[in-house]
Write an enzyme that holds these catalytic residues in place. Structure first.
Site, PDB file in Angstrom:
ATOM      1  N   ILE A  53      -7.011  -4.132 -13.272  1.00  0.00           N
ATOM      2  CA  ILE A  53      -8.349  -4.509 -12.800  1.00  0.00           C
ATOM      3  C   ILE A  53      -9.382  -3.433 -13.129  1.00  0.00           C
ATOM      4  O   ILE A  53     -10.583  -3.722 -13.193  1.00  0.00           O
ATOM      5  CB  ILE A  53      -8.302  -4.828 -11.286  1.00  0.00           C
ATOM      6  CG1 ILE A  53      -9.456  -5.707 -10.872  1.00  0.00           C
ATOM      7  CG2 ILE A  53      -8.216  -3.562 -10.452  1.00  0.00           C
ATOM      8  CD1 ILE A  53      -9.310  -6.280  -9.467  1.00  0.00           C
ATOM      9  N   VAL A  79      -0.385   2.038  -6.019  1.00  0.00           N
ATOM     10  CA  VAL A  79       0.199   0.762  -5.574  1.00  0.00           C
ATOM     11  C   VAL A  79       1.717   0.974  -5.477  1.00  0.00           C
ATOM     12  O   VAL A  79       2.383   1.184  -6.500  1.00  0.00           O
ATOM     13  CB  VAL A  79      -0.124  -0.386  -6.542  1.00  0.00           C
ATOM     14  CG1 VAL A  79       0.555  -1.673  -6.080  1.00  0.00           C
ATOM     15  CG2 VAL A  79      -1.635  -0.598  -6.654  1.00  0.00           C
ATOM     16  N   HIS A  90       5.592  -0.088 -11.376  1.00  0.00           N
ATOM     17  CA  HIS A  90       4.885  -0.702 -12.504  1.00  0.00           C
ATOM     18  C   HIS A  90       4.765   0.306 -13.631  1.00  0.00           C
ATOM     19  O   HIS A  90       4.660   1.508 -13.400  1.00  0.00           O
ATOM     20  CB  HIS A  90       3.499  -1.213 -12.094  1.00  0.00           C
ATOM     21  CG  HIS A  90       2.657  -0.192 -11.403  1.00  0.00           C
ATOM     22  ND1 HIS A  90       2.836   0.136 -10.070  1.00  0.00           N
ATOM     23  CD2 HIS A  90       1.672   0.605 -11.855  1.00  0.00           C
ATOM     24  CE1 HIS A  90       1.970   1.071  -9.741  1.00  0.00           C
ATOM     25  NE2 HIS A  90       1.249   1.393 -10.804  1.00  0.00           N
ATOM     26  N   HIS A 150       2.469   1.321 -16.937  1.00  0.00           N
ATOM     27  CA  HIS A 150       1.162   1.147 -17.583  1.00  0.00           C
ATOM     28  C   HIS A 150       1.361   1.073 -19.090  1.00  0.00           C
ATOM     29  O   HIS A 150       2.070   1.908 -19.672  1.00  0.00           O
ATOM     30  CB  HIS A 150       0.248   2.329 -17.276  1.00  0.00           C
ATOM     31  CG  HIS A 150      -0.179   2.438 -15.851  1.00  0.00           C
ATOM     32  ND1 HIS A 150      -1.439   2.078 -15.415  1.00  0.00           N
ATOM     33  CD2 HIS A 150       0.482   2.881 -14.753  1.00  0.00           C
ATOM     34  CE1 HIS A 150      -1.539   2.308 -14.113  1.00  0.00           C
ATOM     35  NE2 HIS A 150      -0.390   2.792 -13.690  1.00  0.00           N
TER      36      HIS A 150
HETATM   37  P1  AMP Z   1      -1.060   3.586 -10.196  1.00  0.00           P
HETATM   38  O1  AMP Z   1      -2.325   4.282  -9.743  1.00  0.00           O
HETATM   39  O2  AMP Z   1      -0.319   4.273 -11.295  1.00  0.00           O
HETATM   40  O3  AMP Z   1      -0.206   3.216  -9.008  1.00  0.00           O
HETATM   41  O4  AMP Z   1      -1.556   2.226 -10.851  1.00  0.00           O
HETATM   42  C1  AMP Z   1      -2.009   1.162 -10.076  1.00  0.00           C
HETATM   43  C2  AMP Z   1      -2.952   0.377 -10.932  1.00  0.00           C
HETATM   44  O5  AMP Z   1      -3.126  -0.900 -10.337  1.00  0.00           O
HETATM   45  C3  AMP Z   1      -4.359   0.997 -11.049  1.00  0.00           C
HETATM   46  O6  AMP Z   1      -4.625   1.292 -12.416  1.00  0.00           O
HETATM   47  C4  AMP Z   1      -5.270  -0.096 -10.487  1.00  0.00           C
HETATM   48  O7  AMP Z   1      -6.481  -0.211 -11.199  1.00  0.00           O
HETATM   49  C5  AMP Z   1      -4.423  -1.349 -10.605  1.00  0.00           C
HETATM   50  N1  AMP Z   1      -4.700  -2.413  -9.653  1.00  0.00           N
HETATM   51  C6  AMP Z   1      -4.876  -2.301  -8.317  1.00  0.00           C
HETATM   52  N2  AMP Z   1      -5.090  -3.515  -7.772  1.00  0.00           N
HETATM   53  C7  AMP Z   1      -5.044  -4.406  -8.787  1.00  0.00           C
HETATM   54  C8  AMP Z   1      -5.207  -5.835  -8.888  1.00  0.00           C
HETATM   55  N3  AMP Z   1      -5.454  -6.589  -7.795  1.00  0.00           N
HETATM   56  N4  AMP Z   1      -5.101  -6.409 -10.102  1.00  0.00           N
HETATM   57  C9  AMP Z   1      -4.867  -5.652 -11.204  1.00  0.00           C
HETATM   58  N5  AMP Z   1      -4.707  -4.318 -11.187  1.00  0.00           N
HETATM   59  C10 AMP Z   1      -4.801  -3.705 -10.000  1.00  0.00           C
END
Ligand code: AMP
Ligand code: ZN
Length: 113
Positions: free
Chosen positions: A32, A96, A100, A102
């Site tokens: 996002i 989050v 995941h 990246h």
């Molecule tokens: P991290 O900071 O490595 O845990 O990555 C989490 C990622 O999730 C960040 O780059 C956020 O921009 C992304 N993120 C958070 N909420 C959402 C969402 N609802 N949809 C898509 N990406 C998201």
């Protein structure tokens, strides 16, 4: 599914996302807040909090995450290479708490720290 987990809710269809991949027990959707021309998150459908929770039983899943990252990068025009990274825990920048990967391709506007 973890009730309060934003990625579990995306996977369940309760929150919107721009999916680029579904299958093999993982999903790929666009971040996002992209920091590159392509910024996709590849996410297991099962809730695993972070990389430290991976066990022997997840060996196949980890391979799948890497192979799907390769496929997504290739299909989105980055067969020449891309960045693959994982934040591990809050101290590692993870925001989050659902594992995941990246996938960053093309011009990167900010190098993640
Ligand atoms: P991290 O900071 O490595 O845990 O990555 C989490 C990622 O999730 C960040 O780059 C956020 O921009 C992304 N993120 C958070 N909420 C959402 C969402 N609802 N949809 C898509 N990406 C998201
Ligand atoms: Zn989750």
């Amino acid at each position: 599914m973890a009730q309060e987990c934003v990625f579990c809710r995306i996977i369940a269809g309760e929150l919107p996302a721009d999916f680029v991949y579904r299958g093999r027990g993982v999903v790929g959707f666009r971040d996002i807040h992209p920091v590159a021309d392509t910024h996709v998150l590849v996410v297991p459908e099962i809730h695993i909090q972070d990389l430290r929770d991976l066990g022997e039983e997840h060996a196949g899943l980890w391979l799948t995450l890497a192979q799907v990252a390769n496929q997504v990068a290739r299909e989105l025009g980055h067969a020449d290479g891309y960045r693959f990274y994982v934040s591990v825990g809050a101290a590692g920048g993870q925001t989050v708490p659902h594992l995941h990967v990246h996938v960053l391709g093309g011009a990167m506007r900010r190098i993640p720290v």
